[in-house]
Write a protein that holds these residues in place. Structure first.
Motif, PDB file in Angstrom:
ATOM      1  N   UNK A  62       0.836  -1.199   0.000  1.00 51.63           N
ATOM      2  CA  UNK A  62       0.000   0.000   0.000  1.00 51.63           C
ATOM      3  C   UNK A  62       0.870   1.247   0.000  1.00 51.63           C
ATOM      4  N   UNK A  63       0.550   2.191  -0.870  1.00 57.36           N
ATOM      5  CA  UNK A  63       1.210   3.499  -0.897  1.00 57.36           C
ATOM      6  C   UNK A  63       2.717   3.337  -1.072  1.00 57.36           C
ATOM      7  N   UNK A  64       3.521   3.858  -0.146  1.00 60.44           N
ATOM      8  CA  UNK A  64       4.975   3.773  -0.307  1.00 60.44           C
ATOM      9  C   UNK A  64       5.455   2.327  -0.312  1.00 60.44           C
ATOM     10  N   UNK A  65       4.719   1.426   0.337  1.00 57.50           N
ATOM     11  CA  UNK A  65       5.129   0.025   0.332  1.00 57.50           C
ATOM     12  C   UNK A  65       5.048  -0.584  -1.061  1.00 57.50           C
ATOM     13  N   UNK A  66       4.276   0.020  -1.955  1.00 58.67           N
ATOM     14  CA  UNK A  66       4.262  -0.472  -3.327  1.00 58.67           C
ATOM     15  C   UNK A  66       5.640  -0.311  -3.966  1.00 58.67           C
ATOM     16  N   UNK A  67       6.308   0.810  -3.687  1.00 62.67           N
ATOM     17  CA  UNK A  67       7.654   1.000  -4.233  1.00 62.67           C
ATOM     18  C   UNK A  67       8.673   0.117  -3.514  1.00 62.67           C
ATOM     19  N   UNK A  68       8.433  -0.167  -2.246  1.00 64.47           N
ATOM     20  CA  UNK A  68       9.275  -1.142  -1.545  1.00 64.47           C
ATOM     21  C   UNK A  68       9.165  -2.495  -2.236  1.00 64.47           C
ATOM     22  N   UNK A  69       7.954  -2.875  -2.630  1.00 62.25           N
ATOM     23  CA  UNK A  69       7.772  -4.119  -3.365  1.00 62.25           C
ATOM     24  C   UNK A  69       8.442  -4.099  -4.724  1.00 62.25           C
ATOM     25  N   UNK A  70       8.364  -2.963  -5.408  1.00 67.94           N
ATOM     26  CA  UNK A  70       9.048  -2.825  -6.703  1.00 67.94           C
ATOM     27  C   UNK A  70      10.546  -3.078  -6.543  1.00 67.94           C
ATOM     28  N   UNK A 120      -1.021  -0.940  -4.517  1.00 61.69           N
ATOM     29  CA  UNK A 120      -2.263  -0.312  -4.082  1.00 61.69           C
ATOM     30  C   UNK A 120      -2.025   1.170  -3.824  1.00 61.69           C
ATOM     31  N   UNK A 121      -2.666   2.025  -4.618  1.00 61.18           N
ATOM     32  CA  UNK A 121      -2.486   3.484  -4.606  1.00 61.18           C
ATOM     33  C   UNK A 121      -1.005   3.867  -4.570  1.00 61.18           C
ATOM     34  N   UNK A 122      -0.244   3.432  -5.573  1.00 57.09           N
ATOM     35  CA  UNK A 122       1.202   3.689  -5.569  1.00 57.09           C
ATOM     36  C   UNK A 122       1.542   5.096  -6.064  1.00 57.09           C
ATOM     37  N   UNK A 145      -0.959   9.361 -11.921  1.00 61.02           N
ATOM     38  CA  UNK A 145       0.110   8.524 -11.372  1.00 61.02           C
ATOM     39  C   UNK A 145      -0.168   7.052 -11.648  1.00 61.02           C
ATOM     40  N   UNK A 146      -1.405   6.626 -11.445  1.00 60.39           N
ATOM     41  CA  UNK A 146      -1.738   5.235 -11.726  1.00 60.39           C
ATOM     42  C   UNK A 146      -1.475   4.873 -13.176  1.00 60.39           C
TER      43      UNK A 146
END
Length: 266
Positions: free
Chosen positions: A94-102, A118-120, A224-225
């Protein structure tokens, strides 16, 4: 330090089901997934955790220098994957964690079957033709406000971020979550979150990816999406009819349906 204790790792749901790893965003902890988990746990094994500096993560694990970049949070994700001997993980950030996943999937794509973003936002600050939604002045003011009065900032901003004025209890819940975070660590994570630029990292993603956005979001505008979808080859974009930045709280059923549908396909 033991990885499970460091990140307060919990595993729930179906022991034999596909693995979903749910990662929370800034100012939150794993409890913010509480409405989605019951909708998924009958079919999926769900790995929950708190980022270092948040929730019930081990306080001794925090280090300002180490956690000044999102890469350290991504390394923590990979540590959890290895410690639990996970395979074919669908990572939901979720949010900033989406970029952590990337970043995690770019470093070790073999560990992941897919990503749900989710809402990245790969960058919150506008840059030329890129619209992140904020000017640098906006972000500087936000960080200065946090530094001068974190609890006041949380009380004012959380309802705006949640975006559900007709359901004030959700804004109150996000406010409480923000206020549980130790202010100096929250400010450090905020700087890392709002000043990062991960646009170039999107092209490094080679696993199937689903981007989920809301129809109205004060932190991640619709542009952004679309940008994230266009930069990750073969990715899909789903727009939920929802306002705000936290659809896992405001519209948990459509959010869980999108996650499960993607996990079943990949």
């Amino acid at each position: 330090m033991d990885v499970r204790a460091r990140n307060n790792v919990r595993v729930v749901g179906s022991a034999d089901g596909p693995t979903l790893m749910l990662a929370h965003g800034f100012g939150c902890d794993q409890n913010l997934w509480r409405l989605v988990v019951p909708l998924l746990e009958a079919r999926f094994r769900i790995v929950l955790f708190d980022h270092v500096g948040a929730g019930s993560s081990h306080p001794d694990a925090w280090d300002n220098a180490r956690y000044s970049t999102l890469q350290q949070y991504a390394d923590d994700v990979l540590d959890i994957v290895r410690e639990l001997e996970l395979a074919d993980v669908v990572f939901v950030g979720h949010s900033v964690a989406s970029m952590i996943g990337v970043l995690a999937a770019a470093a070790d794509p073999g560990a992941f079957r897919g990503l749900v973003l989710l809402t990245p936002s790969p960058r919150y600050i506008d840059d030329g033709d890129y619209r992140g939604g904020f000017s640098r002045h906006d972000i500087d003011e936000l960080l200065e406000s946090m530094e001068s009065n974190y609890l006041g900032w949380a009380s004012a901003m959380a309802p705006t971020i949640m975006g559900t004025p007709d359901r004030p209890e959700l804004g109150d819940e996000l406010t409480d979550s923000f206020c549980r975070t130790e202010p100096t660590r929250a400010l450090a994570f905020a700087r890392t979150t709002f000043l990062s630029d991960n646009r170039a990292d999107l092209a490094r993603v080679t696993v199937p990816t689903l981007v989920i956005e809301c129809s109205e979001d004060t932190l991640a505008p619709r542009e952004v999406g679309a940008y994230v979808r266009d930069q990750i080859a073969g990715s899909e974009l789903v727009t939920l009819e929802a306002t705000g930045h936290c659809p896992h709280l405001s519209v948990p059923e459509p959010t869980a349906t999108a996650i499960a549908g993607f996990a079943d396909r990949v």
